[in-house]
Design a protein around this motif. Sequence first.
Motif, mmCIF file in Angstrom:
data_model
loop_
_atom_site.group_PDB
_atom_site.id
_atom_site.type_symbol
_atom_site.label_atom_id
_atom_site.label_comp_id
_atom_site.label_asym_id
_atom_site.label_seq_id
_atom_site.Cartn_x
_atom_site.Cartn_y
_atom_site.Cartn_z
ATOM 1 N N GLN A 17 0.805 -1.219 0.000
ATOM 2 C CA GLN A 17 0.000 0.000 0.000
ATOM 3 C C GLN A 17 0.840 1.272 0.000
ATOM 4 N N ALA A 18 1.891 1.319 0.822
ATOM 5 C CA ALA A 18 2.658 2.558 0.945
ATOM 6 C C ALA A 18 3.339 2.942 -0.364
ATOM 7 N N LYS A 19 3.975 1.978 -1.011
ATOM 8 C CA LYS A 19 4.675 2.281 -2.262
ATOM 9 C C LYS A 19 3.667 2.583 -3.383
ATOM 10 N N ALA A 20 2.550 1.860 -3.404
ATOM 11 C CA ALA A 20 1.518 2.135 -4.406
ATOM 12 C C ALA A 20 0.995 3.565 -4.258
ATOM 13 N N LEU A 21 0.769 3.992 -3.024
ATOM 14 C CA LEU A 21 0.300 5.356 -2.788
ATOM 15 C C LEU A 21 1.341 6.383 -3.233
ATOM 16 N N GLU A 22 2.610 6.125 -2.940
ATOM 17 C CA GLU A 22 3.655 7.060 -3.367
ATOM 18 C C GLU A 22 3.652 7.231 -4.875
ATOM 19 N N TRP A 23 3.607 6.131 -5.596
ATOM 20 C CA TRP A 23 3.647 6.199 -7.056
ATOM 21 C C TRP A 23 2.392 6.855 -7.621
ATOM 22 N N MET A 24 1.238 6.582 -7.018
ATOM 23 C CA MET A 24 -0.016 7.123 -7.558
ATOM 24 C C MET A 24 -0.236 8.573 -7.166
ATOM 25 N N LEU A 25 0.172 8.953 -5.959
ATOM 26 C CA LEU A 25 -0.057 10.327 -5.503
ATOM 27 C C LEU A 25 0.910 11.313 -6.151
ATOM 28 N N THR A 26 2.089 10.838 -6.545
ATOM 29 C CA THR A 26 3.057 11.730 -7.191
ATOM 30 C C THR A 26 2.984 11.678 -8.702
ATOM 31 N N GLY A 27 2.492 10.575 -9.260
ATOM 32 C CA GLY A 27 2.498 10.407 -10.710
ATOM 33 C C GLY A 27 3.898 10.244 -11.275
ATOM 34 N N GLN A 28 4.849 9.849 -10.432
ATOM 35 C CA GLN A 28 6.238 9.760 -10.859
ATOM 36 C C GLN A 28 6.478 8.568 -11.769
ATOM 37 N N ARG A 29 7.564 8.633 -12.534
ATOM 38 C CA ARG A 29 7.969 7.497 -13.352
ATOM 39 C C ARG A 29 8.598 6.428 -12.469
ATOM 40 N N VAL A 30 8.292 5.184 -12.775
ATOM 41 C CA VAL A 30 8.859 4.041 -12.060
ATOM 42 C C VAL A 30 9.779 3.313 -13.032
ATOM 43 N N SER A 31 11.063 3.398 -12.794
ATOM 44 C CA SER A 31 12.042 2.799 -13.704
ATOM 45 C C SER A 31 11.966 1.279 -13.658
ATOM 46 N N ALA A 32 12.567 0.649 -14.643
ATOM 47 C CA ALA A 32 12.589 -0.814 -14.677
ATOM 48 C C ALA A 32 13.313 -1.374 -13.464
ATOM 49 N N SER A 33 14.384 -0.736 -13.037
ATOM 50 C CA SER A 33 15.118 -1.232 -11.871
ATOM 51 C C SER A 33 14.285 -1.117 -10.605
ATOM 52 N N ASP A 34 13.535 -0.016 -10.452
ATOM 53 C CA ASP A 34 12.650 0.119 -9.285
ATOM 54 C C ASP A 34 11.507 -0.896 -9.352
ATOM 55 N N ALA A 35 10.982 -1.099 -10.544
ATOM 56 C CA ALA A 35 9.905 -2.080 -10.703
ATOM 57 C C ALA A 35 10.385 -3.475 -10.313
ATOM 58 N N LEU A 36 11.609 -3.804 -10.686
ATOM 59 C CA LEU A 36 12.167 -5.101 -10.323
ATOM 60 C C LEU A 36 12.384 -5.197 -8.816
ATOM 61 N N GLN A 37 12.881 -4.130 -8.220
ATOM 62 C CA GLN A 37 13.159 -4.119 -6.786
ATOM 63 C C GLN A 37 11.886 -4.330 -5.967
ATOM 64 N N TRP A 38 10.785 -3.745 -6.419
ATOM 65 C CA TRP A 38 9.543 -3.803 -5.665
ATOM 66 C C TRP A 38 8.619 -4.942 -6.104
ATOM 67 N N GLY A 39 9.075 -5.791 -6.999
ATOM 68 C CA GLY A 39 8.293 -6.958 -7.388
ATOM 69 C C GLY A 39 7.251 -6.702 -8.446
ATOM 70 N N LEU A 40 7.251 -5.484 -9.011
ATOM 71 C CA LEU A 40 6.307 -5.199 -10.091
ATOM 72 C C LEU A 40 6.753 -5.876 -11.379
ATOM 73 N N ALA A 41 8.058 -5.948 -11.596
ATOM 74 C CA ALA A 41 8.616 -6.663 -12.746
ATOM 75 C C ALA A 41 9.202 -7.989 -12.281
ATOM 76 N N ASN A 42 8.916 -9.049 -13.028
ATOM 77 C CA ASN A 42 9.529 -10.350 -12.739
ATOM 78 C C ASN A 42 10.952 -10.415 -13.260
ATOM 79 N N HIS A 43 11.167 -9.813 -14.445
ATOM 80 C CA HIS A 43 12.482 -9.818 -15.076
ATOM 81 C C HIS A 43 12.675 -8.502 -15.814
ATOM 82 N N VAL A 44 13.918 -8.023 -15.838
ATOM 83 C CA VAL A 44 14.299 -6.860 -16.639
ATOM 84 C C VAL A 44 15.459 -7.281 -17.526
#
Length: 292
Positions: free
Chosen positions: A196-223
């Motif tokens: 929830q906390a990271k989802a809120l940060e990304w949605m409330l700021t509208g910031q870009r989420v890089s591939a490396s950040d996506a991998l770190q947080w489990g949004l990406a399985n592989h980069v």
Amino acid sequence: MQEVSYASVDRIIADAPEGMTKFKIEVDAEHHVGLVTLNRPEKLNAFSMGNPADQPRPEGWTLFDQYMRAVTQELKFDKRIRVVVVTGAGRAFSAGADIKDWSSLEQKASSAQSPFTREGLMIDESTAMMAIWFRHLMKPTIAMVNGPAVGMGADLAASCDMRVMSDDAFFQWAYVLNGLPPVDGGTWLLPRIVGQAKALEWMLTGQRVSASDALQWGLANHVVAADALYDRTMALAQHIAKSAPNVLQAVRFGVETSATLPMQESVGMSYMSAMICREDIRRQIVERAAAI
């Protein structure tokens, strides 16, 4: 891969406005993989309904809604397909909603001549139906994120079971930058993936989420590097598709329902699924034993 068409989808396309977003659908029947490509590369695969203000909306659905429903139903029941891969043509996965299209609709919605109320134009359940229908395919889905995945595009990728990204791709839940909350399923999907906390940060700021950040947080399985993305994604899809379709559906259903069930009930559901898949289990065990 061989491009395919479905009669139910073709009937809707025949009535669709020229600018409406469409998919290219290909099937690798030998390996049981379907490839669905957002096919509007000149607009970075932005979603456009064409001109829905001039279209009938049975039960509130535009032609694009009907098109998406037909596509996902055909994918769901196509026995050649066990795993579905979703990607975008060209250099983007999807830029989200077409801003020019959206602006035109909002202007019409504020007009006294508009057949829609302002509240009924964007803020209703139809905008999230694409993500919902993809989740209801009952087959494993993989988003092959080849470039920017923004807004609706980010939610479409999040609605898939897995995501493989190129190292130059990014996600962006940019809804707040356009003056609205995420309305395409992201508020349900993203917290279940990254918390929830990271989802809120990304949605409330509208910031870009890089591939490396996506991998770190489990949004990406592989980069992977961009030139290795297709092969890596297809290798994963083909590996998964080697198992029997009933087993794949049972595993997916068990994981999906586990979030809302106590452990004992979840294990019981898995056991029931195993009984339904008993013939597939027997066949695969015999084949594996013979290969040892």
